[in-house]
Design an enzyme around this catalytic site. Structure first.
Site, PDB file in Angstrom:
ATOM      1  N   ALA A 130     -34.270  78.213 -26.764  1.00  0.00           N
ATOM      2  CA  ALA A 130     -35.545  78.105 -26.040  1.00  0.00           C
ATOM      3  C   ALA A 130     -35.561  76.790 -25.288  1.00  0.00           C
ATOM      4  CB  ALA A 130     -36.718  78.177 -27.014  1.00  0.00           C
ATOM      5  N   ALA A 132     -38.355  74.100 -23.092  1.00  0.00           N
ATOM      6  CA  ALA A 132     -39.707  73.750 -22.648  1.00  0.00           C
ATOM      7  C   ALA A 132     -39.643  72.470 -21.828  1.00  0.00           C
ATOM      8  CB  ALA A 132     -40.631  73.590 -23.851  1.00  0.00           C
ATOM      9  N   ALA A 135     -38.658  69.363 -24.445  1.00  0.00           N
ATOM     10  CA  ALA A 135     -37.489  69.484 -25.328  1.00  0.00           C
ATOM     11  C   ALA A 135     -36.814  70.841 -25.161  1.00  0.00           C
ATOM     12  CB  ALA A 135     -37.915  69.279 -26.780  1.00  0.00           C
ATOM     13  N   GLN A 136     -35.643  70.944 -25.790  1.00  0.00           N
ATOM     14  CA  GLN A 136     -34.836  72.168 -25.742  1.00  0.00           C
ATOM     15  C   GLN A 136     -34.302  72.434 -27.144  1.00  0.00           C
ATOM     16  OE1 GLN A 136     -32.628  73.066 -22.120  1.00  0.00           O
ATOM     17  NE2 GLN A 136     -30.745  72.924 -23.315  1.00  0.00           N
ATOM     18  N   LYS A 152     -33.742  70.567 -32.193  1.00  0.00           N
ATOM     19  CA  LYS A 152     -34.659  70.343 -31.068  1.00  0.00           C
ATOM     20  C   LYS A 152     -34.374  68.961 -30.493  1.00  0.00           C
ATOM     21  CE  LYS A 152     -39.595  70.485 -29.902  1.00  0.00           C
ATOM     22  NZ  LYS A 152     -40.952  70.777 -30.428  1.00  0.00           N
ATOM     23  N   ASP A 287     -52.013  73.349 -32.062  1.00  0.00           N
ATOM     24  CA  ASP A 287     -51.336  73.960 -30.909  1.00  0.00           C
ATOM     25  C   ASP A 287     -50.874  75.370 -31.277  1.00  0.00           C
ATOM     26  OD1 ASP A 287     -50.470  73.974 -28.300  1.00  0.00           O
ATOM     27  OD2 ASP A 287     -48.558  73.008 -28.721  1.00  0.00           O
TER      28      ASP A 287
END
Length: 543
Positions: A130, A132, A135-136, A152, A287
């Site tokens: 994933a 974003a 971060a990845q 992450k 979140d």
């Protein structure tokens, strides 16, 4: 401004014009420049004139990049600042961007670890799981145990990009606050300060790791929520390693139903998890959008939520919890006077606020909501309407309650998506009543006494000395008071004596003057001498 800042400002202006966002600007001298730029930069056309303004705003923020995407997400919770059609579109912003090079991610991880990745992990997948804006995520296995994990990693060089855009935001907010009086009540500079703090916090993965560990401890052994374990000894500021989980994304209704999930129980557990975090732990995941929530597929009849990405959390003190509980109970009992008085007593609106006017304003806004069946009432929108009404009476923004309201909207949205007949009140009311019962009455007194017992047990051996010291100090104080009182009485006696002598002396001097005018010289002299003597004696008495 530096050349790079000017270049970025041009990019922002270009995107603004391409999406026709100059329509958002109020009619003010300061905003004429962007409107004139529309004519000056004639080659930049509005690419989507047919799309609604809210949709154009969302698309523009997505094009501007991660800082603006996250800013839009945060602003979607501030419905006191934006009309519903804009806030609804901002809520649709997705924090998904193109991944950066996997080899670069590996280099960044090795920099954080201080050595080759192979020293700690095997089966590292260079293709990200994933990606974003901040971060990845990549997958691998622990070398020693073979346990599946996810890594992450913060995007390299993301901080300078964030800091540059934040500086531009500050410049814009300062100009708006300085030159547009009607915008000052919105406190644009404070909004940017709040956003900067949130964003900078997300750049430190140690904070997220700490939050995840706390939430995991709070729900250890729970059937309702599972939080993946953080592998702390290989985590750092820019790298977080945690166990890999397999689940169904909570928004994938089709897959959940195919798996035979008990949707009613799953929805109710979402509400239960939220209120448990708020009222039991005073620490909540803030979140909980669908991308961060999965469902454990192993036991569909007894479904368990899985919470990811604990970068943003909220905390509440006892006063915040009391505010929330008493307000919600007040609403559902239609006791709007109590709701208004709570705000004044808490100091969140000025003490001089007219409670009758405040009650009337709350009633006008909330009566239509509570005219609906309980199963259709949105807690999040109740709080939102309350905040908006209270702001008209100069209520200061409470960041922790804004976070809570945003999270409650997420939880409600997910719950009703899973099970449209969900009655949040039936699920939430026991939490509110149980918490209130623990705060008031004999049980609350005994609880407080029990909590203080270890402190008093520790202090008990000191009690005899404290009693002796208090008695001794009391005796000394009494002796001092006796001396002071005796001195006071002596002083009053002296003052009375002096006053008497002064009065007699004055009388004799007056008599001597009368005798002197009558040519009785001898007697006048004796009277004058005696009067002066009495005056001298009174002066001595006063000393």
């Amino acid at each position: 401004m530096t050349p790079s800042e000017l270049k970025r400002l041009y990019q922002i202006t270009k995107v603004q014009l391409e999406y026709g966002l100059d329509e958002l600007l109020p009619d003010h001298a300061l905003t004429q420049l962007p409107k004139r730029l529309r004519k000056g930069l004639f080659w930049i056309k509005n690419r989507y004139p047919e799309k609604p303004l809210g949709e154009r705003l969302r698309l523009a923020l997505q094009e501007l990049g991660p800082v603006w995407i996250k800013f839009g997400q945060m602003m979607s919770t501030r419905r006191d600042l934006f009309p519903p059609h804009l806030a609804d579109q901002l809520a649709l912003l997705q924090d998904q961007v193109a991944p950066f090079d996997g080899q670069l991610a590996k280099d960044q991880m090795e920099l954080s670890l201080g050595g080759p990745l192979e020293n700690w992990f095997t089966d590292f997948d260079i293709v990200p799981l994933a990606s974003a804006s901040i971060a990845q995520v990549h997958t691998a296995k622990l070398k020693e145990s073979g346990r599946e994990i996810v890594l992450k990693v913060i995007r390299p060089d993301i901080r300078p990009v964030i800091e540059a855009d934040i500086r531009l935001m500050y410049r814009m907010a300062t100009l708006v606050e300085k030159h547009i009086p009607e915008a000052r009540r919105l406190k644009p500079v404070e909004v940017i300060e709040e956003y900067e703090k949130t964003l900078i916090d997300e750049l430190d993965l140690r904070r997220e790791a700490s939050n995840a560990m706390q939430l995991r401890r709070n729900f250890e052994g729970s059937e309702e929520l599972y939080v993946p374990e953080v592998i702390l000894d290989v985590s750092s500021e820019h790298l977080m390693v945690s166990e890999r989980i397999y689940g169904i994304q909570v928004s994938d209704i089709e897959q959940l139903e195919k798996n035979g999930t008990n949707m009613k129980l799953l929805a109710e557990r979402g509400v239960s998890v939220f209120f448990t975090q708020v009222f039991r732990d005073s620490f909540f995941h803030a979140d909980m959008h669908p991308g961060n929530v999965f469902v454990n597929p192993d036991n569909p009849e007894n479904p368990q939520w899985i919470g990811l990405d604990c970068g943003i959390v909220g905390t509440l003190n006892k006063e915040d919890k009391r505010y929330l509980a008493e307000n919600l109970l007040g609403f559902f009992n239609s006791d709007y006077r109590k709701v208004a008085q709570l705000h004044i007593d808490s100091g969140w609106v000025p003490a001089e606020t007219n409670v009758e006017e405040f009650e009337f304003a709350i009633r006008i806004v909330c009566e239509p909501i509570f005219a609906k069946p309980l199963g259709e009432i949105s807690f999040g929108h109740v709080l939102l309407n309350l905040f908006n009404t209270a702001r008209r009476f100069n209520m200061e923004v409470q960041p922790q309650l804004v976070l809570l309201q945003k999270t409650l909207l997420y939880v409600e949205g997910l719950g009703r998506q899973l099970y449209p007949q969900l009655d949040l009140w039936a699920t939430a009311k026991p939490f509110l009543e149980t918490w209130m019962a623990k705060q008031i009455g004999p049980a609350a007194f005994l609880t407080a006494l029990t909590e203080k017992a270890p402190f008093w047990a520790e202090k008990l051996p000191e009690l005899p000395d404290l009693v002796y010291d208090s008695l001794r100090q009391g005796k000394v104080l009494n002796q001092r008071m006796d001396k002071l009182y005796a001195g006071y009485r002596q002083s009053k006696r002296q003052q009375a004596k002096g006053q008497f002598l002064f009065n007699v002396g004055a009388t004799l001097l007056i008599c001597s003057a009368v005798l002197l005018t009558s040519n009785i010289t001898a007697l006048a002299s004796i009277s004058a001498a005696t009067g002066v003597t009495f005056w001298l004696l009174s002066w001595r008495a006063y000393r």
